[in-house]
Design a protein around this motif. Structure first.
Motif, PDB file in Angstrom:
ATOM      1  N   PHE A  53      -5.150  35.703  24.237  1.00 31.46           N
ATOM      2  CA  PHE A  53      -5.944  35.142  25.326  1.00 31.46           C
ATOM      3  C   PHE A  53      -4.983  34.665  26.398  1.00 31.46           C
ATOM      4  CE2 PHE A  53      -8.695  34.531  21.640  1.00 31.46           C
ATOM      5  CZ  PHE A  53      -9.852  35.104  22.098  1.00 31.46           C
TER       6      PHE A  53
ATOM      7  N   VAL B 221      -3.214  35.422  19.189  1.00 28.95           N
ATOM      8  CA  VAL B 221      -4.074  34.839  18.169  1.00 28.95           C
ATOM      9  C   VAL B 221      -4.032  35.704  16.912  1.00 28.95           C
ATOM     10  CG1 VAL B 221      -6.472  34.341  17.604  1.00 28.95           C
ATOM     11  CG2 VAL B 221      -5.571  33.726  19.839  1.00 28.95           C
TER      12      VAL B 221
ATOM     13  N   PRO C  36      -6.463  28.621   7.170  1.00 27.20           N
ATOM     14  CA  PRO C  36      -6.742  27.318   7.777  1.00 27.20           C
ATOM     15  C   PRO C  36      -7.406  27.470   9.136  1.00 27.20           C
ATOM     16  CG  PRO C  36      -4.416  27.833   7.965  1.00 27.20           C
ATOM     17  CD  PRO C  36      -5.028  28.915   7.148  1.00 27.20           C
ATOM     18  N   SER C  37      -7.905  26.366   9.665  1.00 29.99           N
ATOM     19  CA  SER C  37      -8.593  26.387  10.954  1.00 29.99           C
ATOM     20  C   SER C  37      -7.675  26.922  12.050  1.00 29.99           C
ATOM     21  CB  SER C  37      -9.033  24.965  11.285  1.00 29.99           C
ATOM     22  OG  SER C  37      -9.852  24.978  12.409  1.00 29.99           O
ATOM     23  N   GLY C  38      -8.224  27.800  12.860  1.00 28.16           N
ATOM     24  CA  GLY C  38      -7.473  28.320  13.999  1.00 28.16           C
ATOM     25  C   GLY C  38      -6.554  29.483  13.681  1.00 28.16           C
ATOM     26  N   CYS C  39      -6.648  30.044  12.458  1.00 33.37           N
ATOM     27  CA  CYS C  39      -5.719  31.112  12.099  1.00 33.37           C
ATOM     28  C   CYS C  39      -6.202  32.475  12.583  1.00 33.37           C
ATOM     29  CB  CYS C  39      -5.497  31.146  10.592  1.00 33.37           C
ATOM     30  SG  CYS C  39      -6.948  31.685   9.687  1.00 33.37           S
ATOM     31  N   GLY C  40      -7.414  32.556  13.115  1.00 27.85           N
ATOM     32  CA  GLY C  40      -7.878  33.825  13.673  1.00 27.85           C
ATOM     33  C   GLY C  40      -8.965  34.517  12.873  1.00 27.85           C
ATOM     34  N   LYS C  41      -9.599  33.820  11.949  1.00 26.73           N
ATOM     35  CA  LYS C  41     -10.637  34.442  11.122  1.00 26.73           C
ATOM     36  C   LYS C  41     -11.824  34.882  11.962  1.00 26.73           C
ATOM     37  CE  LYS C  41     -11.200  30.696   8.650  1.00 26.73           C
ATOM     38  NZ  LYS C  41     -10.258  29.724   9.220  1.00 26.73           N
ATOM     39  N   THR C  42     -12.334  33.948  12.748  1.00 29.60           N
ATOM     40  CA  THR C  42     -13.479  34.285  13.592  1.00 29.60           C
ATOM     41  C   THR C  42     -13.126  35.399  14.561  1.00 29.60           C
ATOM     42  OG1 THR C  42     -14.348  32.051  13.395  1.00 29.60           O
ATOM     43  CG2 THR C  42     -15.113  33.336  15.258  1.00 29.60           C
ATOM     44  N   THR C  43     -11.911  35.370  15.069  1.00 29.30           N
ATOM     45  CA  THR C  43     -11.483  36.408  16.003  1.00 29.30           C
ATOM     46  C   THR C  43     -11.547  37.789  15.351  1.00 29.30           C
ATOM     47  OG1 THR C  43     -10.046  34.762  17.004  1.00 29.30           O
ATOM     48  CG2 THR C  43      -9.645  37.062  17.585  1.00 29.30           C
TER      49      THR C  43
ATOM     50  N   GLU D 275     -18.263  31.630   7.826  1.00 25.68           N
ATOM     51  CA  GLU D 275     -18.425  30.315   7.193  1.00 25.68           C
ATOM     52  C   GLU D 275     -19.885  29.911   7.074  1.00 25.68           C
ATOM     53  OE1 GLU D 275     -15.697  27.268   8.190  1.00 25.68           O
ATOM     54  OE2 GLU D 275     -14.341  28.623   9.215  1.00 25.68           O
TER      55      GLU D 275
ATOM     56  N   HIS E 142     -12.738  28.712   4.832  1.00 27.08           N
ATOM     57  CA  HIS E 142     -11.433  28.086   4.672  1.00 27.08           C
ATOM     58  C   HIS E 142     -11.378  27.316   3.355  1.00 27.08           C
ATOM     59  CE1 HIS E 142     -13.564  25.115   7.399  1.00 27.08           C
ATOM     60  NE2 HIS E 142     -13.471  24.520   6.247  1.00 27.08           N
TER      61      HIS E 142
HETATM   62  N1  LIG Z   1     -11.979  32.602  24.146  1.00 28.14           N
HETATM   63  C1  LIG Z   1     -10.805  32.062  23.772  1.00 28.14           C
HETATM   64  N2  LIG Z   1      -9.877  31.712  24.694  1.00 28.14           N
HETATM   65  C2  LIG Z   1      -8.691  31.191  24.330  1.00 28.14           C
HETATM   66  N3  LIG Z   1      -8.316  30.967  23.061  1.00 28.14           N
HETATM   67  C3  LIG Z   1      -9.187  31.293  22.091  1.00 28.14           C
HETATM   68  C4  LIG Z   1     -10.476  31.864  22.390  1.00 28.14           C
HETATM   69  N4  LIG Z   1     -11.115  32.093  21.222  1.00 28.14           N
HETATM   70  C5  LIG Z   1     -10.280  31.686  20.247  1.00 28.14           C
HETATM   71  N5  LIG Z   1      -9.120  31.216  20.753  1.00 28.14           N
HETATM   72  C6  LIG Z   1      -7.982  30.709  19.982  1.00 28.14           C
HETATM   73  O1  LIG Z   1      -7.700  31.627  18.967  1.00 28.14           O
HETATM   74  C7  LIG Z   1      -7.261  30.941  17.799  1.00 28.14           C
HETATM   75  C8  LIG Z   1      -8.008  31.474  16.607  1.00 28.14           C
HETATM   76  O2  LIG Z   1      -9.371  31.169  16.763  1.00 28.14           O
HETATM   77  P1  LIG Z   1     -10.456  31.543  15.677  1.00 28.14           P
HETATM   78  O3  LIG Z   1     -11.753  31.078  16.212  1.00 28.14           O
HETATM   79  O4  LIG Z   1     -10.333  32.965  15.310  1.00 28.14           O
HETATM   80  O5  LIG Z   1     -10.017  30.620  14.473  1.00 28.14           O
HETATM   81  P2  LIG Z   1     -10.665  30.476  13.030  1.00 28.14           P
HETATM   82  O6  LIG Z   1      -9.689  30.983  12.060  1.00 28.14           O
HETATM   83  O7  LIG Z   1     -12.026  31.074  13.020  1.00 28.14           O
HETATM   84  O8  LIG Z   1     -10.747  28.906  12.886  1.00 28.14           O
HETATM   85  P3  LIG Z   1     -11.916  27.981  12.265  1.00 28.14           P
HETATM   86  O9  LIG Z   1     -11.708  27.950  10.797  1.00 28.14           O
HETATM   87  O10 LIG Z   1     -11.628  26.653  12.881  1.00 28.14           O
HETATM   88  O11 LIG Z   1     -13.228  28.550  12.688  1.00 28.14           O
HETATM   89  C9  LIG Z   1      -7.442  29.480  18.055  1.00 28.14           C
HETATM   90  O12 LIG Z   1      -6.178  28.919  18.310  1.00 28.14           O
HETATM   91  C10 LIG Z   1      -8.313  29.423  19.277  1.00 28.14           C
HETATM   92  O13 LIG Z   1      -7.962  28.322  20.063  1.00 28.14           O
END
Ligand SMILES: Nc1ncnc2c1ncn2[C@@H]1O[C@H](COP(=O)(O)OP(=O)(O)OP(=O)(O)O)[C@@H](O)[C@H]1O
Ligand SMILES: [Mg+2]
Lengths: 369, 267
Positions: A16, A22, A41-48, A163, A196
């Motif tokens: 991004f 990410v 863990p949170s923020g590792c990119g799973k949702t991405t 989740e 997570h």
């Molecule tokens: N639209 C966006 N713009 C900028 N950064 C983003 C965007 N979407 C996600 N990120 C960043 O990408 C990283 C991974 O986000 P993601 O949502 O994939 O995490 P996650 O593993 O699903 O975490 P969680 O367990 O908290 O849901 C995070 O650091 C987040 O800040």
């Protein structure tokens, strides 16, 4: 290679703006009909990763393949994939029936077929007779089931679950874990599940991908990952573990806490600095004479099923032990473990090297066991 | 018990306010409507209202209010939608709202200048080779200025509704196979309908009783209930007839409010 993977990531990168990526060259394959879990863990990119598979966002570079065909630019509404969102994302202006029928209406399914399918989907998730309920009046667990019904009714090739259980209380959560797994087996649809919670991942998955900081740390069956974590992160993330600095004297011999122990690992350099993992439940409390190592009890917590005991050895390593036996603080005790309980990890070993090493010595290791 | 008396005490100022400034005037208007121009109690005013002139006027008012509302909506909805997608949406919104803080009369006079025979609009038309023409005192200029004045009031509730919309609902719709248009039709619009309704209320109802703007911008071209009331009270001095028209105006407004406030189940 038996089956063609249904989803394949080839060096997918997602960035991004100018931030650090990410997802950093993520590659993996998903086979049809299995239950996969993305754990990290949170923020590792799973949702991405889920968003990339669903088509809500595009990869910065790298290829995403569906049944061998590149789908990087295929929009979400053209993919045979459905998502169960973390916040359920049910349409508040529609009742349960209309929520579930949403996808069918778009496909212009005939009214009679639609009724039958919606009914079947709702009975799959134990919500028979809830057709006319409003979303606003439903509990978290019920909403989640509607969200699942809304996904399965379309008979997609893959269901993505972000989740979905995190908002539920412990009891309902356990129940839903069983129901989800059961549902996946009955339907035979590929599930990609994000969590997570390591226990949830171990309990439900055919295969787990452990992620950290946008990289896949390790992938494998729950047993593989639990018993043979590739590095400190995975060992620490998957369950409680004792991770101790050690030296690999030679194949099958490792030194830590000032003593040498027999082990089942091999393929390292002589006298290489390594780390070993021993799971707290693998150690047995014995008398000082019988123990593999000698420790002093420092603290003890009652956890219901067992006591969780923190000890320290003479080399100042802390050991966590689970035992049904009660001990006294300050007491000196022995801890006993077998060579199979010790798992040796090389520092900074990549997953490929790890697999290669295991493959190369796989035969021997099986014999050793 | 004590709590209740306490609460009633707090309610008193509001109750007084409503009685003095809402209920009493309405009752007065109704009362006046039963007196003819000579101060005799009669139903002539009501009889007169149902003649062609006044019915035509009512229709006129309706038509212009409707036109103003629809055009405002057609412009405001896409604008609000785009606004919610911009980076500094609150700033942009503020810029759009700011003109509504300026006095209505000032804006009307500004438009008289712009639309006048030698105004900017005509100069532009000349420059473009179309040639100058009568702009002021046409129904076009009336609707144009009214839309300009009302648009912020339409944008605001729609913007709020769109802004509140959970983005994952849009992903969910697309995930279930909906195209952009279907997503709009089946999800975005129904979920922002409340915003659209309140926008229509705050535009339609005042538009129905516009009179100053009508006079200034449309001259005698557009005669609505608003201008008729003004005429009856200030020119003809027939308070009874003015009050009667006002009664009908109030009835129409209440009817419109009721119509737009019907809540669908669950929303
Ligand atoms: N639209 C966006 N713009 C900028 N950064 C983003 C965007 N979407 C996600 N990120 C960043 O990408 C990283 C991974 O986000 P993601 O949502 O994939 O995490 P996650 O593993 O699903 O975490 P969680 O367990 O908290 O849901 C995070 O650091 C987040 O800040
Ligand atoms: Mg997430």
């Amino acid at each position: 290679m038996a089956k063609k993977p249904i989803i394949q990531f080839n060096h997918v990168m997602k960035q991004f703006d100018d931030d650090a990526p990410v997802l950093d060259h993520v590659s993996f394959e998903i086979e049809k009909g299995k239950f996969y879990t993305l754990l990290g863990p949170s923020g590792c990119g799973k949702t991405t990763i889920l968003r990339l598979i669903a088509g809500f966002t595009e990869a910065t570079s790298g290829d995403i393949l569906f049944e061998g065909k590149k789908i990087n630019h295929v929009p979400a509404n053209k993919r045979p994939i459905n998502t169960v969102f973390q916040d359920y994302a049910l349409f508040p202006h529609l009742n349960v029936y209309e929520n579930v029928a949403f996808g069918l209406r778009i496909k212009k399914v005939k009214k009679a077929d639609m009724d039958a399918k919606v009914k079947e989907a709702l009975s799959f998730v134990n919500l028979k007779g809830y057709e006319n309920r409003e979303i606003a009046g439903m509990s978290g667990g019920q909403k989640q089931r509607v969200a699942i019904a809304r996904a399965i009714v379309n008979e997609p090739a893959i269901i993505l679950l972000d989740e979905p259980l995190s908002a539920l209380d412990l009891k309902l959560r356990y129940q839903m874990q069983y129901e989800l797994r059961e549902l996946q087996r009955r339907l035979g649809i590929t599930f990609i599940f994000v969590t997570h919670d390591q226990e949830e991942a171990l309990a439900m998955s055919d295969e787990i991908f452990v992620l950290n900081k946008g990289k896949i740390q390790q992938s494998g069956t729950p047993n593989d990952i639990y018993d043979e974590p590739i590095n400190r992160f995975v060992a620490d993330f998957i369950g409680e573990s004792n991770i101790i600095r050690a030296t690999m004297i030679k194949d099958f011999l490792v030194e830590f806490a000032g003593k040498q122990f027999e082990c089942v690992d091999q393929g390292m350099d002589p006298n290489e600095a390594v780390e070993i993992v021993i799971r707290p439940e693998d150690m047995e409390i014995t008398s000082v004479e019988q123990g593999s190592i000698l420790v002093t009890v420092q603290a003890q917590l009652f956890r219901g099923v067992h006591y969780e005991i923190t000890c320290m050895d003479d080399a100042q390593n802390t050991w966590l032990v689970q035992s049904t036996k009660k001990v006294n603080i300050g007491e000196k005790i022995g801890l006993r473990f077998t060579p199979e309980d010790i798992h040796v990890m090389r520092l900074n070993e990549s997953e490929e090297d790890f697999d290669r090493r295991l493959d190369a010595y796989g035969e021997d290791e099986n014999n050793a066991k | 018990m004590q709590n209740k008396t306490f609460r009633n005490l707090f309610m008193l100022p509001y109750a007084l306010w409503i009685i003095i400034f809402v209920i009493a005037p309405i009752l007065l208007v109704v009362y006046f409507s039963f007196f003819d121009i000579n101060g005799n109690f009669s139903l002539t005013n009501y009889k007169n209202f149902f003649t062609a002139t006044y019915l035509q006027m009512t229709l006129n008012s309706f038509w212009y209010a409707f036109l103003i509302t629809v055009i405002s909506l057609l412009i405001a909805y896409p604008t609000a939608y785009i606004l919610t997608r911009t980076k500094h949406k609150q700033l942009w919104l503020l810029l759009i709202i700011v003109p509504s803080w300026i006095n209505l009369l000032l804006k009307a006079y500004a438009f008289i200048g712009i639309f006048g025979t030698h105004g900017a609009a005509n100069r532009f038309l000349e420059w473009a080779g179309i040639g100058s023409r009568q702009l002021l005192f046409t129904d076009f200029s009336f609707v144009f200025v009214a839309v300009y004045i009302f648009i912020p009031f339409m944008i605001l509730p729609i913007f709020n509704a769109l802004d509140k919309l959970n983005p994952s609902l849009l992903y969910a719709a697309s995930d279930l196979g909906a195209s952009k248009w279907t997503t709009f039709r089946r999800v975005i619009f129904p979920l922002t309908l409340d915003g659209v309704k309140s926008g229509c209320q705050v535009v339609f109802i005042p538009a129905l009783s516009l009179f100053m703007l009508t006079r200034l911008i449309a001259g005698n071209r557009v005669i609505t209930l608003g201008t008729a009331i003004e005429q009856q009270f200030l020119v003809t001095q027939n308070w009874g007839m003015g009050a009667t028209i006002a009664v009908f105006l109030i009835i129409i407004m209440v009817g419109f409010m009721a119509l737009t406030s019907i809540r669908r189940r669950g929303v």
